[in-house]
Design a protein around this motif. Structure first.
Motif, PDB file in Angstrom:
ATOM      1  N   LEU A   1      17.371  24.581   3.240  1.00 39.80           N
ATOM      2  CA  LEU A   1      18.183  25.731   3.628  1.00 39.80           C
ATOM      3  C   LEU A   1      18.156  25.798   5.148  1.00 39.80           C
ATOM      4  CD1 LEU A   1      19.762  28.363   2.989  1.00 39.80           C
ATOM      5  CD2 LEU A   1      17.540  29.542   2.967  1.00 39.80           C
ATOM      6  N   PHE A   2      19.306  25.526   5.789  1.00 41.12           N
ATOM      7  CA  PHE A   2      19.399  25.468   7.256  1.00 41.12           C
ATOM      8  C   PHE A   2      18.353  24.527   7.847  1.00 41.12           C
ATOM      9  CE2 PHE A   2      20.908  29.849   6.234  1.00 41.12           C
ATOM     10  CZ  PHE A   2      22.250  29.642   6.564  1.00 41.12           C
ATOM     11  N   GLY A   3      18.146  23.402   7.182  1.00 37.34           N
ATOM     12  CA  GLY A   3      17.246  22.377   7.690  1.00 37.34           C
ATOM     13  C   GLY A   3      15.791  22.556   7.305  1.00 37.34           C
ATOM     14  N   ALA A   4      15.447  23.648   6.587  1.00 41.83           N
ATOM     15  CA  ALA A   4      14.060  23.895   6.179  1.00 41.83           C
ATOM     16  C   ALA A   4      13.941  23.705   4.670  1.00 41.83           C
ATOM     17  CB  ALA A   4      13.636  25.304   6.562  1.00 41.83           C
ATOM     18  N   PRO A   5      13.042  22.809   4.189  1.00 42.15           N
ATOM     19  CA  PRO A   5      12.879  22.605   2.745  1.00 42.15           C
ATOM     20  C   PRO A   5      12.426  23.889   2.049  1.00 42.15           C
ATOM     21  CG  PRO A   5      11.825  20.837   3.976  1.00 42.15           C
ATOM     22  CD  PRO A   5      12.192  21.896   4.967  1.00 42.15           C
TER      23      PRO A   5
ATOM     24  N   SER B   1      10.504  24.143  -0.335  1.00 42.78           N
ATOM     25  CA  SER B   1       9.092  24.026  -0.724  1.00 42.78           C
ATOM     26  C   SER B   1       8.151  24.273   0.447  1.00 42.78           C
ATOM     27  CB  SER B   1       8.820  22.639  -1.298  1.00 42.78           C
ATOM     28  OG  SER B   1       9.186  21.625  -0.369  1.00 42.78           O
ATOM     29  N   ALA B   2       8.694  24.406   1.683  1.00 42.07           N
ATOM     30  CA  ALA B   2       7.864  24.582   2.876  1.00 42.07           C
ATOM     31  C   ALA B   2       7.513  26.046   3.087  1.00 42.07           C
ATOM     32  CB  ALA B   2       8.588  24.033   4.100  1.00 42.07           C
ATOM     33  N   SER B   3       6.428  26.287   3.842  1.00 45.44           N
ATOM     34  CA  SER B   3       5.983  27.639   4.199  1.00 45.44           C
ATOM     35  C   SER B   3       5.836  27.742   5.716  1.00 45.44           C
ATOM     36  CB  SER B   3       4.642  27.966   3.531  1.00 45.44           C
ATOM     37  OG  SER B   3       4.689  27.754   2.137  1.00 45.44           O
ATOM     38  N   PHE B   4       5.730  28.990   6.207  1.00 40.54           N
ATOM     39  CA  PHE B   4       5.534  29.190   7.645  1.00 40.54           C
ATOM     40  C   PHE B   4       4.241  28.512   8.096  1.00 40.54           C
ATOM     41  CE2 PHE B   4       4.395  31.332  11.529  1.00 40.54           C
ATOM     42  CZ  PHE B   4       5.600  31.620  12.138  1.00 40.54           C
ATOM     43  N   ASN B   5       3.185  28.681   7.314  1.00 38.03           N
ATOM     44  CA  ASN B   5       1.901  28.020   7.580  1.00 38.03           C
ATOM     45  C   ASN B   5       1.586  27.053   6.443  1.00 38.03           C
ATOM     46  OD1 ASN B   5       1.309  29.417   9.992  1.00 38.03           O
ATOM     47  ND2 ASN B   5       0.564  31.176   8.835  1.00 38.03           N
ATOM     48  N   MET B   6       1.328  25.804   6.777  1.00 41.42           N
ATOM     49  CA  MET B   6       0.994  24.790   5.777  1.00 41.42           C
ATOM     50  C   MET B   6      -0.220  24.006   6.260  1.00 41.42           C
ATOM     51  SD  MET B   6       4.752  23.300   4.705  1.00 41.42           S
ATOM     52  CE  MET B   6       5.166  22.869   6.395  1.00 41.42           C
ATOM     53  N   SER B   7      -0.842  23.299   5.323  1.00 42.92           N
ATOM     54  CA  SER B   7      -1.988  22.463   5.678  1.00 42.92           C
ATOM     55  C   SER B   7      -2.157  21.370   4.637  1.00 42.92           C
ATOM     56  CB  SER B   7      -3.273  23.318   5.744  1.00 42.92           C
ATOM     57  OG  SER B   7      -3.534  23.906   4.481  1.00 42.92           O
TER      58      SER B   7
ATOM     59  N   ASN C   1      12.215  24.438  12.794  1.00 39.99           N
ATOM     60  CA  ASN C   1      13.213  24.848  11.801  1.00 39.99           C
ATOM     61  C   ASN C   1      12.568  25.661  10.687  1.00 39.99           C
ATOM     62  OD1 ASN C   1      15.705  24.148  12.657  1.00 39.99           O
ATOM     63  ND2 ASN C   1      15.938  22.342  11.377  1.00 39.99           N
ATOM     64  N   ILE C   2      11.458  25.138  10.175  1.00 39.11           N
ATOM     65  CA  ILE C   2      10.790  25.797   9.049  1.00 39.11           C
ATOM     66  C   ILE C   2      10.382  27.214   9.428  1.00 39.11           C
ATOM     67  CG2 ILE C   2       8.721  25.768   7.604  1.00 39.11           C
ATOM     68  CD1 ILE C   2       8.841  22.687   7.712  1.00 39.11           C
ATOM     69  N   ARG C   3       9.778  27.384  10.595  1.00 41.55           N
ATOM     70  CA  ARG C   3       9.255  28.689  10.973  1.00 41.55           C
ATOM     71  C   ARG C   3      10.354  29.685  11.331  1.00 41.55           C
ATOM     72  NH1 ARG C   3       3.605  27.036  14.152  1.00 41.55           N
ATOM     73  NH2 ARG C   3       2.431  26.738  12.204  1.00 41.55           N
ATOM     74  N   VAL C   4      11.431  29.211  11.929  1.00 42.40           N
ATOM     75  CA  VAL C   4      12.546  30.122  12.235  1.00 42.40           C
ATOM     76  C   VAL C   4      13.159  30.648  10.942  1.00 42.40           C
ATOM     77  CG1 VAL C   4      14.885  30.245  13.169  1.00 42.40           C
ATOM     78  CG2 VAL C   4      13.072  29.162  14.510  1.00 42.40           C
ATOM     79  N   VAL C   5      13.459  29.755  10.006  1.00 45.70           N
ATOM     80  CA  VAL C   5      14.068  30.169   8.738  1.00 45.70           C
ATOM     81  C   VAL C   5      13.107  31.069   7.963  1.00 45.70           C
ATOM     82  CG1 VAL C   5      14.924  29.361   6.505  1.00 45.70           C
ATOM     83  CG2 VAL C   5      15.558  28.139   8.593  1.00 45.70           C
ATOM     84  N   ALA C   6      11.821  30.677   7.902  1.00 50.68           N
ATOM     85  CA  ALA C   6      10.846  31.475   7.158  1.00 50.68           C
ATOM     86  C   ALA C   6      10.676  32.861   7.774  1.00 50.68           C
ATOM     87  CB  ALA C   6       9.511  30.748   7.107  1.00 50.68           C
ATOM     88  N   PHE C   7      10.623  32.953   9.110  1.00 53.57           N
ATOM     89  CA  PHE C   7      10.407  34.250   9.761  1.00 53.57           C
ATOM     90  C   PHE C   7      11.603  35.180   9.533  1.00 53.57           C
ATOM     91  CE2 PHE C   7      10.201  37.140  13.449  1.00 53.57           C
ATOM     92  CZ  PHE C   7       8.921  37.652  13.251  1.00 53.57           C
ATOM     93  N   VAL C   8      12.807  34.649   9.619  1.00 57.08           N
ATOM     94  CA  VAL C   8      13.998  35.473   9.357  1.00 57.08           C
ATOM     95  C   VAL C   8      13.979  35.992   7.930  1.00 57.08           C
ATOM     96  CG1 VAL C   8      16.512  35.428   9.155  1.00 57.08           C
ATOM     97  CG2 VAL C   8      15.406  34.371  11.132  1.00 57.08           C
ATOM     98  N   LEU C   9      13.646  35.125   6.976  1.00 60.85           N
ATOM     99  CA  LEU C   9      13.591  35.551   5.576  1.00 60.85           C
ATOM    100  C   LEU C   9      12.493  36.588   5.349  1.00 60.85           C
ATOM    101  CD1 LEU C   9      14.162  32.168   3.686  1.00 60.85           C
ATOM    102  CD2 LEU C   9      15.761  34.074   3.917  1.00 60.85           C
TER     103      LEU C   9
ATOM    104  N   PHE D   1       4.063  32.314   1.799  1.00 60.38           N
ATOM    105  CA  PHE D   1       5.024  32.111   0.709  1.00 60.38           C
ATOM    106  C   PHE D   1       5.915  30.912   1.018  1.00 60.38           C
ATOM    107  CE2 PHE D   1       5.249  36.836  -0.745  1.00 60.38           C
ATOM    108  CZ  PHE D   1       3.987  36.707  -1.307  1.00 60.38           C
ATOM    109  N   PRO D   2       6.192  30.051   0.034  1.00 58.79           N
ATOM    110  CA  PRO D   2       7.223  29.027   0.231  1.00 58.79           C
ATOM    111  C   PRO D   2       8.591  29.676   0.455  1.00 58.79           C
ATOM    112  CG  PRO D   2       5.855  28.512  -1.675  1.00 58.79           C
ATOM    113  CD  PRO D   2       5.497  29.902  -1.259  1.00 58.79           C
ATOM    114  N   ILE D   3       9.466  28.985   1.142  1.00 56.76           N
ATOM    115  CA  ILE D   3      10.793  29.535   1.452  1.00 56.76           C
ATOM    116  C   ILE D   3      11.544  29.874   0.166  1.00 56.76           C
ATOM    117  CG2 ILE D   3      13.064  28.866   2.363  1.00 56.76           C
ATOM    118  CD1 ILE D   3      11.603  27.512   4.664  1.00 56.76           C
ATOM    119  N   GLY D   4      11.353  29.085  -0.888  1.00 53.89           N
ATOM    120  CA  GLY D   4      11.992  29.395  -2.171  1.00 53.89           C
ATOM    121  C   GLY D   4      11.550  30.731  -2.727  1.00 53.89           C
TER     122      GLY D   4
END
Length: 368
Positions: free
Chosen positions: A150-154, A156-162, A179-187, A235-238
């Motif tokens: 979604l807008f370049g962010a999977p 299955s990805a989260s703002f914080n991952m390890s 990309n991941i953090r921008v999309v996740a933070f907006v959501l 939380f994952p982006i999904g």
């Protein structure tokens, strides 16, 4: 223990994904349409769950309305029993049973959503490129879902991952942490804002409350969005998409209910009641022909008298004007009697007894 629920959730998502793939012409997973088909699969998972739970939501609203109508009687019971809490609880249970009110019905739509949310969180948290098939998904379908963007962010990805999941997701072509953090933070922000609005709607729907209930409402209004803001970073982006869609559905559903069934005592409820009240035809309030009007305390008739009633009233007035007490001591009629008779007599037929032209006066004229 909950594998059956994980399997059910993943199966529903796979069915919606297949449908949207057909609509978009089976796009590649790395393309925007490929990612959109998985996003829409999550959105319509929410739609499916909420449609199933809609009867419970209607039951919840009816239960809340019934509880609001019982509040005056519950207040009387509280005054009646005072500090006798056991007696008060028994009386309240009896009253609620007589009226068919169940206080727990207000929680019905919320409880089934909790395991659904946890199941989706579990499935998406385990989702990563190269993983074996999850539950009802094949290996290829699992890998495709992990790479959907979604807008370049999977999703299955989260703002914080390890760990290994972070390496697997960052290894997808064209994916980076920015990309991941921008999309996740907006959501996360949208999720918190929509949660706040839905809590405000719940407060409007339940009506004004006092004391401890008001404190709980205020805590929910600010506490729930704040807790989601903190937990949203894992939380994952999904899952963020799921929660945001669920809030938007709740907002629309409650807007419809508040418009169609406003809380008792609110301005909207009074306006609706006034609009629904049937208009009264003034002709139905008029007396029937020949009936005497009903006089109000002020002495005026409540409706215009008919012609028959006017005639009867005039005759009664004539009799009253010529009462024996109106004559003088020498038998001469009083001025008021003559005047009233003359005014009404006109040039018509014979005179009536007691008028200015009565038999006694005619005898005096003959003797002269």
């Amino acid at each position: 223990m909950l594998d059956w629920l994980y399997t059910a959730i993943s199966w529903v998502m796979a069915r919606w994904h297949s449908l949207w793939d057909m609509v978009f012409g089976d796009p590649a997973p790395e393309t925007a349409l490929g990612g959109l088909s998985w996003v829409l699969a999550i959105v319509f998972l929410v739609v499916t769950i909420r449609l199933i739970l809609f009867p419970l939501f209607v039951k919840q609203v009816k239960s809340q309305r019934a509880m609001q109508e019982l509040q005056p009687e519950l207040q009387k019971l509280r005054k009646q029993y005072g500090s006798d809490r056991q007696g008060l609880a028994l009386a309240m249970q009896k009253l609620q049973k007589e009226r068919g009110v169940n206080p727990l019905a207000g929680c019905l739509p919320i409880l089934p959503q909790i395991p659904v949310f946890l199941s989706l969180f579990h499935v998406l948290r385990r989702l990563a490129p190269g993983k074996d098939g999850l539950y009802s998904w094949t290996d290829g379908l699992t890998d495709e879902a992990a790479r959907a963007k979604l807008f370049g962010a999977p999703i299955s990805a989260s703002f914080n991952m390890s760990g290994g999941k972070e390496q697997a997701i960052l290894g997808i072509a064209g994916v980076n942490y920015t990309n991941i953090r921008v999309v996740a933070f907006v959501l996360i922000l949208v999720m918190c804002a929509t949660t706040y609005v839905t809590q405000k709607q719940i407060m409007r729907r339940s009506g004004p409350v006092e004391g401890q209930a008001a404190m709980v409402q205020k805590l929910m209004l600010y506490g729930v969005p704040l807790s989601l803001f903190v937990s949203g970073f894992i939380f994952p982006i999904g899952v963020l998409i799921y929660w945001m869609t669920n809030n938007l559905w709740t907002m629309g559903q409650q807007f419809f209910i508040l418009r169609k069934m406003p809380p008792p005592g609110s301005d909207a409820a009074k306006t609706k009641a006034a609009a629904d009240k049937p208009a009264v035809d003034p002709r139905t309030l008029a007396p029937k022909p020949g009936a005497k009007p009903v006089r109000s305390k002020g002495g005026r008739p409540s409706a215009a008298p008919t012609s028959t009633t006017v005639t009867d009233t005039a005759l009664a007035d004539d009799a009253g004007d010529t009462a024996p007490g109106d004559a003088g001591s020498n038998g001469t009629p009083s001025t008021s009697g003559t005047g009233s008779t003359a005014a009404r007599g006109g040039t018509g037929g014979g005179s009536r007894p007691g008028s200015g032209q009565g038999p006694a006066n005619r005898g005096k004229r003959k003797r002269r």
